[in-house]
Structures are given as C-alpha cells and as structure tokens.
Design an enzyme around this catalytic site. Sequence first.
Site, PDB file in Angstrom:
ATOM      1  N   GLY A  48      -7.614 -10.621  21.415  1.00  0.00           N
ATOM      2  CA  GLY A  48      -6.938 -11.191  22.574  1.00  0.00           C
ATOM      3  C   GLY A  48      -5.662 -11.934  22.253  1.00  0.00           C
ATOM      4  N   VAL A  58      12.609  -5.727   7.942  1.00  0.00           N
ATOM      5  CA  VAL A  58      12.830  -6.867   7.041  1.00  0.00           C
ATOM      6  C   VAL A  58      14.114  -6.750   6.234  1.00  0.00           C
ATOM      7  CG1 VAL A  58      10.362  -7.379   6.878  1.00  0.00           C
ATOM      8  CG2 VAL A  58      11.435  -5.894   5.164  1.00  0.00           C
ATOM      9  N   ASN A  84       4.328  -8.723   2.989  1.00  0.00           N
ATOM     10  CA  ASN A  84       3.610  -7.536   2.542  1.00  0.00           C
ATOM     11  C   ASN A  84       4.432  -6.254   2.670  1.00  0.00           C
ATOM     12  OD1 ASN A  84       1.116  -5.846   2.005  1.00  0.00           O
ATOM     13  ND2 ASN A  84       1.545  -5.249   4.124  1.00  0.00           N
ATOM     14  N   TYR A 149      11.538  -0.027  -7.769  1.00  0.00           N
ATOM     15  CA  TYR A 149      10.344  -0.678  -7.220  1.00  0.00           C
ATOM     16  C   TYR A 149       9.847  -1.774  -8.151  1.00  0.00           C
ATOM     17  CZ  TYR A 149       5.615  -1.079  -5.265  1.00  0.00           C
ATOM     18  OH  TYR A 149       4.441  -1.547  -4.711  1.00  0.00           O
ATOM     19  N   ALA A 150       9.773  -1.476  -9.448  1.00  0.00           N
ATOM     20  CA  ALA A 150       9.294  -2.466 -10.419  1.00  0.00           C
ATOM     21  C   ALA A 150      10.219  -3.681 -10.455  1.00  0.00           C
ATOM     22  CB  ALA A 150       9.192  -1.836 -11.810  1.00  0.00           C
ATOM     23  N   LYS A 153       9.638  -5.842  -7.326  1.00  0.00           N
ATOM     24  CA  LYS A 153       8.368  -6.571  -7.348  1.00  0.00           C
ATOM     25  C   LYS A 153       8.346  -7.637  -8.439  1.00  0.00           C
ATOM     26  CE  LYS A 153       6.309  -4.465  -3.937  1.00  0.00           C
ATOM     27  NZ  LYS A 153       5.978  -5.192  -2.678  1.00  0.00           N
TER      28      LYS A 153
END
Length: 243
Positions: A48, A58, A84, A149-150, A153
């Site tokens: 709800g 983002v 995330n 990507y590495a 991160k």
Amino acid sequence: MQESRCVFITGGATGIGAATSEVLLERGYKVAVTYRSRHSSENLTKYGDRFMEVSCDVSDSDSIDSAIDQVEAKFGKIEILIVNAGITEDTLLLRMSHDAWDSVIETNLTGAFRLTKKVLPSMVRARFGRIVFVSSVIAGMGGPGQANYAASKAGLSGFARSLAREVASRNITANVIAPGAVATAMTANLSQKRMDEMTSSIPMQRVAEPSDISGAIAFLVSEEAAYITGVILPVDGGLSMGF
C-alpha cells in the site's frame, strides 16, 4: 522508530533491488524504488502507501533530483539510501570504446556520487543516515572484459570509506556490499557452461539468490549495525577469500 524510516533504493525493479525492497517492506519501512524501463513486481503493491516506484536515470542529475523530490513529497526526507543500480558493457580493453567506458563509470560510480550528494544534507541535519553501495567481488578480483565495470565498482569502495570518515560523527554510516555471482537477469543470459564454471569456483558450490544479498543489506541499515561503517562486506559464498 526504525521501522517507519524512509528508504530509497535505486535499481529496485528486479533482482537484488526488488528482494531488498521486499524484506524492508516486510519489516515496516517506507520504501521507494527507482526503475528505468521496468516496474517492480506487482506483489509489492500489497504494501500500500508504504511502497512507491519512481522513474530515475542515475546518470542524469535532473532525473535524480526529480525522483528524490517525488519520494520526499510523499514519505518525508530520505534516511536510508541503497545504491544498487548498475550496468555492464563488457568487452576486452583493446576493443573497449570510450563510450563504453564513460557510460559504465557515469552510471555505476558518478551516479552514486550524485545520489549521495542529494540526500546527504538532510541526513546531516537529522544526525542519522544509512548508506549502502552495492559493488561486486569483481572490484577486488578483476574480470576479463570488465575493466570499466571493475573500475566503477572498486571506486565505490574508496568513495564509501572516505564518506564514512566524513560523516561518522553525525551518526551516518556508509558501507559496501560486494556480491559474487547472483541469480538475476544478468546471469540468466550466460551459457550453462559459463554458469557451471562460475559455480565450481565458489566454495559453497552455488550461485547466490537475491535474498542472500538483501538480508545483508537489511542488516547494514538496521539499528543492530549502527556501529559498523566503512566496511566492504563480500557476500559471495567464499569466492573472494584471500583478496
């Protein structure tokens, strides 16, 4: 009360984000999730008025500002931020274009900066905040074809630890979750041979479920983790031991 706090989760439509949304909703939090092209599972609507979805890119500051303003208009100031959302554009470095590098860094790392910059002032004023960045074991281990990507991160680790030192005195924590292979849409596209190779390298001999990761995130935003900050927590079945 902890259970009534406002949570903002990027990339909350599927996988780790959706699993985290559900576990926090079950515990009574108010949860807003972002999506770019796909909405969350319909089963979350059963919560709800404590649940909402909002479109957000983002990599775009205006989109972030709009999404957060919408959430705060309904739920009040964001007290818990879970970063995330992320993308991959894998290819060997010799073949990697500048655009492939820039887009991954912009989304995965610069996006985290933009989101944190937007919500941090109200956390400082309230003298409370929980921030969790979802990284990857690839940040520490590396991966062929994943230099962009590495790097994105790994950047989250330095960012989170610097932030943790800056805001700890204001009762704000900043931590990093580093998952290994997770059964999400990203791994669903891999061949069975590649999945078998990945599984055989994991001491627990299985790929994680999104719920394995969401439980760790839920802990880090809880009152029980109030004295934990600047931590990089691998949730990978033992894959990265020694790194």
